[in-house]
Design a protein around this motif. Structure first.
Motif, short mmCIF file in Angstrom:
data_model
loop_
_atom_site.label_atom_id
_atom_site.label_comp_id
_atom_site.label_asym_id
_atom_site.label_seq_id
_atom_site.Cartn_x
_atom_site.Cartn_y
_atom_site.Cartn_z
N GLN B 186 0.84 -1.20 0.00
CA GLN B 186 0.00 0.00 0.00
C GLN B 186 0.87 1.25 0.00
O GLN B 186 0.63 2.20 -0.74
N LEU B 187 1.92 1.24 0.82
CA LEU B 187 2.83 2.38 0.89
C LEU B 187 3.46 2.66 -0.47
O LEU B 187 3.42 3.77 -0.99
N LEU B 188 4.02 1.60 -1.06
CA LEU B 188 4.73 1.78 -2.33
C LEU B 188 3.77 2.11 -3.47
O LEU B 188 4.13 2.84 -4.39
N TYR B 189 2.56 1.57 -3.40
CA TYR B 189 1.58 1.90 -4.44
C TYR B 189 1.36 3.41 -4.48
O TYR B 189 1.40 4.04 -5.54
N HIS B 190 1.15 3.97 -3.28
CA HIS B 190 0.86 5.41 -3.27
C HIS B 190 2.09 6.26 -3.58
O HIS B 190 1.98 7.32 -4.17
N VAL B 191 3.26 5.77 -3.19
CA VAL B 191 4.48 6.49 -3.58
C VAL B 191 4.60 6.44 -5.11
O VAL B 191 4.92 7.43 -5.75
N GLY B 192 4.29 5.28 -5.70
CA GLY B 192 4.35 5.13 -7.15
C GLY B 192 3.36 6.04 -7.85
O GLY B 192 3.68 6.69 -8.84
N ARG B 193 2.14 6.10 -7.32
CA ARG B 193 1.12 6.97 -7.92
C ARG B 193 1.59 8.41 -7.87
O ARG B 193 1.49 9.16 -8.84
N TRP B 194 2.13 8.78 -6.73
CA TRP B 194 2.63 10.14 -6.54
C TRP B 194 3.74 10.44 -7.55
O TRP B 194 3.73 11.47 -8.21
N ILE B 195 4.71 9.52 -7.69
CA ILE B 195 5.82 9.73 -8.62
C ILE B 195 5.30 9.91 -10.04
O ILE B 195 5.70 10.82 -10.77
N TYR B 196 4.36 9.06 -10.41
CA TYR B 196 3.87 9.11 -11.79
C TYR B 196 3.23 10.47 -12.09
O TYR B 196 3.49 11.08 -13.12
N ILE B 197 2.40 10.94 -11.16
CA ILE B 197 1.71 12.21 -11.40
C ILE B 197 2.68 13.39 -11.37
O ILE B 197 2.63 14.27 -12.22
N VAL B 198 3.60 13.37 -10.39
CA VAL B 198 4.58 14.45 -10.31
C VAL B 198 5.41 14.49 -11.59
O VAL B 198 5.66 15.55 -12.16
N LEU B 245 -1.73 8.79 2.54
CA LEU B 245 -2.04 7.36 2.66
C LEU B 245 -0.75 6.54 2.78
O LEU B 245 -0.70 5.54 3.49
N ALA B 246 0.29 6.97 2.08
CA ALA B 246 1.58 6.28 2.21
C ALA B 246 2.12 6.44 3.63
O ALA B 246 2.60 5.49 4.23
N ALA B 247 1.97 7.66 4.17
CA ALA B 247 2.47 7.91 5.53
C ALA B 247 1.67 7.11 6.56
O ALA B 247 2.24 6.55 7.50
N ALA B 248 0.35 7.04 6.35
CA ALA B 248 -0.49 6.27 7.28
C ALA B 248 -0.08 4.81 7.26
O ALA B 248 -0.06 4.15 8.30
N ALA B 249 0.26 4.30 6.08
CA ALA B 249 0.73 2.90 5.99
C ALA B 249 2.09 2.77 6.68
O ALA B 249 2.34 1.83 7.42
#
Lengths: 191, 291
Positions: B186-198, B245-249
């Motif tokens: 879950q953590l890495l998914y949201h980090v990945g989503r963040w990277i892609y959009i940034v 969400l990444a931080a919460a995970a």
């Protein structure tokens, strides 16, 4: 069970006040509100239980009545408030069976506000936050008086930022303040 | 696509900054040792983050001062002592390879001279890494194909695109099991989503100039216009949401020796970078991190 002091990140020499503060910080961190509709909600709940038990154990060890603070308890799964048609979808989303929920929603012809809300919840669980926001907005537009939809939409707008550890705060306006302001404004607007 | 996951330098304590540098240098050393000197080229902040994240609970890093090609005179502290370094090195080589392939594909024959050179340069390293992590390699290949296909049909759902990329990162948790795996995914998914959009926001200008597909351009139907302030505010919220969400995970994971630095990255570093990218100042900032 683990050493309750270790669980709370405290030491036996800490005063009652310090223990209480650490306990409160942890409760804030793992509060179900921070993990609402989150795939990891069960783990946060476990953590919460562990913290409560540790706090109770310390209180007992220090031979004080635990009457003033019996710990926080809360449940994160939201109650089903919707129609019977989508009850199955709601429970599927709650239990994490997203494929099933998606299938049912896709095949449903009744695309009302609740359908949009549930699509939003489903997207949220998948981590598709942009899509989730759009569905929630549609649900709110179709049925502006529904509190459940509005809450979900408001949570998207403040990006679920309810907790930050000490020392990692943003500068500027606190998002909690914005949220409080919005709630106040909302209360004023309703006649 | 890489280099966005970095700590906020100004908020790191001196001790933490030294530790961060030692991890960065340690990863560089691991890359060189496992995949040959050419592989050091793929060193990135993002994989330093991954190495720290995958680091096993109670272990302390072994620190020792060494010289290297980049600084032959002054010795630098290098961290080692956990398998996470090797895994991060392997994943970074594989991802760099597919990223280069993607660039070559996008740019056409003549403009991709550099990318083709780089591809040749890390080919040996890639072959070795792909042999060690065949499933990860297959997963990246699959996701890259998916992205390519979606780009071709002009997908306009930002999340659909980000999902394909985020899944690659989530797969970095493959070696873990049980609850820890769920949390890391879950953590890495949201980090990945963040990277892609940034990354998409950062490339907006470049893609427009080259007439290439850009997911943010499609999502907001920009058609050559710039992002409005409203769109920027919206993107900022959705990025902060993934970050939260990444931080919460992250808070559900067991602490390890890098936790303070990881917290800095997740709570402050990402906020800083997304702010800089959205305001267009990211490329001009000098943040004093190791290079």
């Amino acid at each position: 069970m683990n050493d309750p002091y270790v669980v709370l990140g405290a030491s036996p020499s800490d005063s009652d006040e310090e223990i209480k503060k650490k306990y409160r910080d942890l409760v804030k961190k793992y509060h179900p509100d921070n993990y609402n509709n989150n795939p990891l909600a069960d783990l946060a709940q476990e953590k919460m239980k562990e913290i409560n038990e540790a706090y109770d154990a310390i209180q007992k060890m220090r031979e004080r009545g635990s009457s003033d603070n019996s710990g926080y308890s809360g449940s994160s799964s939201y109650k089903s408030r919707g129609s019977a048609e989508f009850a199955g979808v709601r429970s599927a989303i709650n239990s994490g069976d997203l494929a099933y929920a998606e299938r049912i929603l896709e095949s449903s012809a009744n695309r009302n506000a609740e359908w949009n809300f549930l699509m939003g919840s489903l997207c949220y669980r998948k981590g598709w936050l942009d899509e989730a926001q759009r569905y929630f907005r549609r649900a709110v537009n179709m049925e502006p008086s529904n509190m459940e939809y509005r809450q979900a939409y408001a949570r998207m707008q403040n990006a679920d930022s309810t907790y930050r550890p000490a020392g990692y705060q943003h500068h500027g306006i606190d998002l909690c303040d914005i949220c409080t302001m919005m709630i106040c404004a909302d209360a004023c607007c309703r006649c | 696509m890489f280099g966005y996951i970095r700590p906020a330098r100004g908020e790191l304590r001196v001790k933490e900054f030294e530790l961060y540098k030692s991890c960065y240098c340690g990863l560089c050393r691991t890359l060189g040792k496992l995949y040959g000197p050419a592989a050091r080229m793929v060193l990135q902040y993002d994989f330093t983050f991954l190495a720290m994240l995958l680091w096993e609970g109670g272990k302390k890093p072994v620190l020792c001062a060494k010289r290297c090609m980049a600084s032959p005179c002054k010795k630098h502290c290098e961290a080692s002592g956990d398998d996470s370094m090797a895994a991060a090195a392997g994943y970074s080589v594989i991802l760099a390879w597919w990223k280069i392939c993607d660039t070559i594909h996008d740019e056409g024959f003549f403009r991709s001279v550099f990318a083709r050179g780089a591809k040749l340069w890390i080919r040996r390293a890639y072959r070795k890494a792909a042999k060690q992590y065949p499933e990860f390699d297959a997963r990246v290949r699959e996701s890259m194909n998916e992205l390519f296909h979606l780009e071709k049909v002009g997908e306009n759902r930002l999340d659909r695109m980000a999902d394909a990329f985020a899944k690659i990162l989530a797969y970095c948790a493959e070696s873990r099991s049980g609850d820890e795996k769920r949390i890391l995914e879950q953590l890495l998914y949201h980090v990945g989503r963040w990277i892609y959009i940034v990354d998409a926001v950062d490339d907006l200008e470049k893609d427009r100039k080259n007439g290439q597909y850009n997911p943010v351009d499609r999502r907001f139907a920009l058609n050559g216009k710039s992002l409005s302030e409203e769109d920027k505010a919206y993107l900022e919220i959705t990025l902060a949401h993934s970050q939260n969400l990444a931080a919460a995970a992250f808070e559900l994971l067991k602490e390890n020796c890098w936790s303070e630095i990881l917290r800095n990255i997740l709570y402050l570093g990402m906020t800083q970078v997304s702010g800089q990218v959205l305001s267009g100042t990211f490329r001009h900032e000098r943040d004093g991190l190791p290079r």
